[in-house]
Write an enzyme that holds these catalytic residues in place. Structure first.
Site, short mmCIF file in Angstrom:
data_model
loop_
_atom_site.label_atom_id
_atom_site.label_comp_id
_atom_site.label_asym_id
_atom_site.label_seq_id
_atom_site.Cartn_x
_atom_site.Cartn_y
_atom_site.Cartn_z
N ASN A 7 6.16 -7.70 -1.54
CA ASN A 7 5.53 -6.82 -2.53
C ASN A 7 6.52 -5.70 -2.91
O ASN A 7 7.03 -4.99 -2.03
CB ASN A 7 4.26 -6.23 -1.89
N ASP A 9 5.86 -3.18 -5.14
CA ASP A 9 5.17 -2.04 -5.78
C ASP A 9 5.91 -0.72 -5.56
O ASP A 9 5.99 0.13 -6.45
CB ASP A 9 3.77 -1.85 -5.18
N HIS A 10 6.41 -0.54 -4.32
CA HIS A 10 6.92 0.79 -3.99
C HIS A 10 8.32 1.05 -4.53
O HIS A 10 8.79 2.20 -4.51
CB HIS A 10 6.78 1.07 -2.50
N HIS A 43 1.08 -5.34 -7.63
CA HIS A 43 -0.31 -4.94 -7.86
C HIS A 43 -0.35 -4.11 -9.14
O HIS A 43 0.18 -2.99 -9.17
CB HIS A 43 -0.79 -4.11 -6.66
N ARG A 45 -2.33 -1.88 -11.06
CA ARG A 45 -3.54 -1.08 -10.87
C ARG A 45 -4.06 -0.56 -12.19
O ARG A 45 -3.29 -0.37 -13.14
CB ARG A 45 -3.26 0.09 -9.93
N ARG A 49 -0.26 3.34 -11.60
CA ARG A 49 0.50 4.36 -10.87
C ARG A 49 1.89 3.89 -10.46
O ARG A 49 2.78 4.68 -10.25
CB ARG A 49 -0.27 4.84 -9.64
N GLU A 70 -1.67 -9.02 -7.73
CA GLU A 70 -2.86 -8.41 -7.13
C GLU A 70 -3.55 -7.60 -8.21
O GLU A 70 -2.89 -6.85 -8.94
CB GLU A 70 -2.48 -7.46 -5.99
N THR A 101 -4.75 0.10 -1.00
CA THR A 101 -6.00 -0.65 -0.94
C THR A 101 -6.69 -0.41 0.41
O THR A 101 -6.10 -0.59 1.46
CB THR A 101 -5.70 -2.16 -1.08
N GLU A 151 -6.82 -13.88 1.54
CA GLU A 151 -5.82 -13.08 2.24
C GLU A 151 -6.59 -12.20 3.22
O GLU A 151 -7.44 -11.40 2.81
CB GLU A 151 -5.00 -12.22 1.27
N HIS A 191 -1.26 -6.42 4.65
CA HIS A 191 -1.57 -5.00 4.58
C HIS A 191 -1.19 -4.29 5.87
O HIS A 191 -1.76 -4.54 6.92
CB HIS A 191 -3.02 -4.69 4.24
N GLY A 192 -0.20 -3.43 5.72
CA GLY A 192 0.21 -2.59 6.85
C GLY A 192 1.16 -3.25 7.83
O GLY A 192 1.55 -2.64 8.83
#
Ligand code: PXP
Length: 239
Positions: A7, A9-10, A43, A45, A49, A70, A101, A151, A191-192
């Site tokens: 992912n 996204d960041h 993702h 959103r 963002r 996502e 999320t 998932e 996630h995480g």
């Protein structure tokens, strides 16, 4: 052997923080593929963002492995997905104020809405995954609405502080993976997850693919720091 979807996204979070044109999530996605990623995840959103629609459109053209989008189960997002056609859509819950999320999608409460979205997306040739907590009833409903895969939300396991909490949360993930696999659902997890927590999954062969973002992007900033400084220093020294 389990696969890894990365992912990015960041990378976009860093770009948006300055309203700059870099770092480019598309370039990061290409680097992830070069590193062996089995898929690229973004993702999009509602509040845009981090990832922008333009990122998803370019990624659709350049991703060589598979593009996983996502998104929330809303008419706007379904329209975008049917237009861009990622390989897979992962339906996730979305709240405006959340940092990331929080929790899986409650597909029992929102059964009809999600079922319609699954059908629409599948009719458009897109495989659909649903991000849910490791909960037997949620898994049964994912099967009932004909999702291609789930998932499993690993956030509670990753956030658990004590060993007994970790054991309890991991047992839930194991049970969920085994049940979903028996129901012939594809099984992803995410996630995480980080460089320590991932080790706990050794031998859990029911999980087809892990979706990991934050820890990889975080490590990239550290392992890349030395070279980034050297590159700038070279320019400064040459002044
Ligand atoms: N899976 C889903 C459904 C997510 O929403 C996220 C976060 O965007 C991830 C996986 C990746 O989580 P992390 O960035 O913590 O690795």
């Amino acid at each position: 052997m389990a696969k890894l979807a990365v992912n990015v996204d960041h990378i976009a979070t860093l770009r948006q923080a300055r309203g700059a044109s870099y770092p480019e999530p598309v370039t990061a996605a290409m680097a992830a593929e070069t590193g062996g990623a089995d898929g690229v995840v973004v993702h999009l959103r509602e509040d845009r963002r981090h990832i922008q629609e333009r990122d998803v459109r370019i990624l659709r053209q350049v991703v060589q492995t598979k593009l996983i989008l996502e998104m929330a189960s809303t008419p706007e997002m379904i329209g975008i997905a049917l237009d861009i056609k990622p390989n897979i859509v992962t339906l996730v819950p979305e709240k405006r104020m959340e940092l990331t999320t929080e929790g899986g999608l409650d597909i029992i409460t929102h059964f009809n809405n999600i079922k319609d979205s699954v059908k629409h997306l599948q009719n458009g040739g897109i495989k659909v995954s649903i991000f849910i907590d490791p909960d037997l009833d949620q898994i049964k409903h994912a099967h009932k609405m004909n999702a291609d895969m789930i998932e499993i939300h690993t956030g509670a396991f990753c956030d658990a502080v004590t060993e007994s909490e970790q054991e309890k949360e991991f047992a839930r993930v194991v049970d969920a993976a085994k049940i979903a696999s028996k129901l012939k659902l594809g099984v992803n997890a995410g996630h995480g997850l980080g460089y320590n927590s991932i080790k706990r999954f050794k031998g859990l062969n029911e999980i087809d693919e892990f979706s990991i973002g934050h820890s990889i992007v975080a490590r990239a900033t550290i392992v890349g720091m030395e070279k980034a400084v050297r590159d700038m220093l070279e320019l400064v020294k040459a002044l």
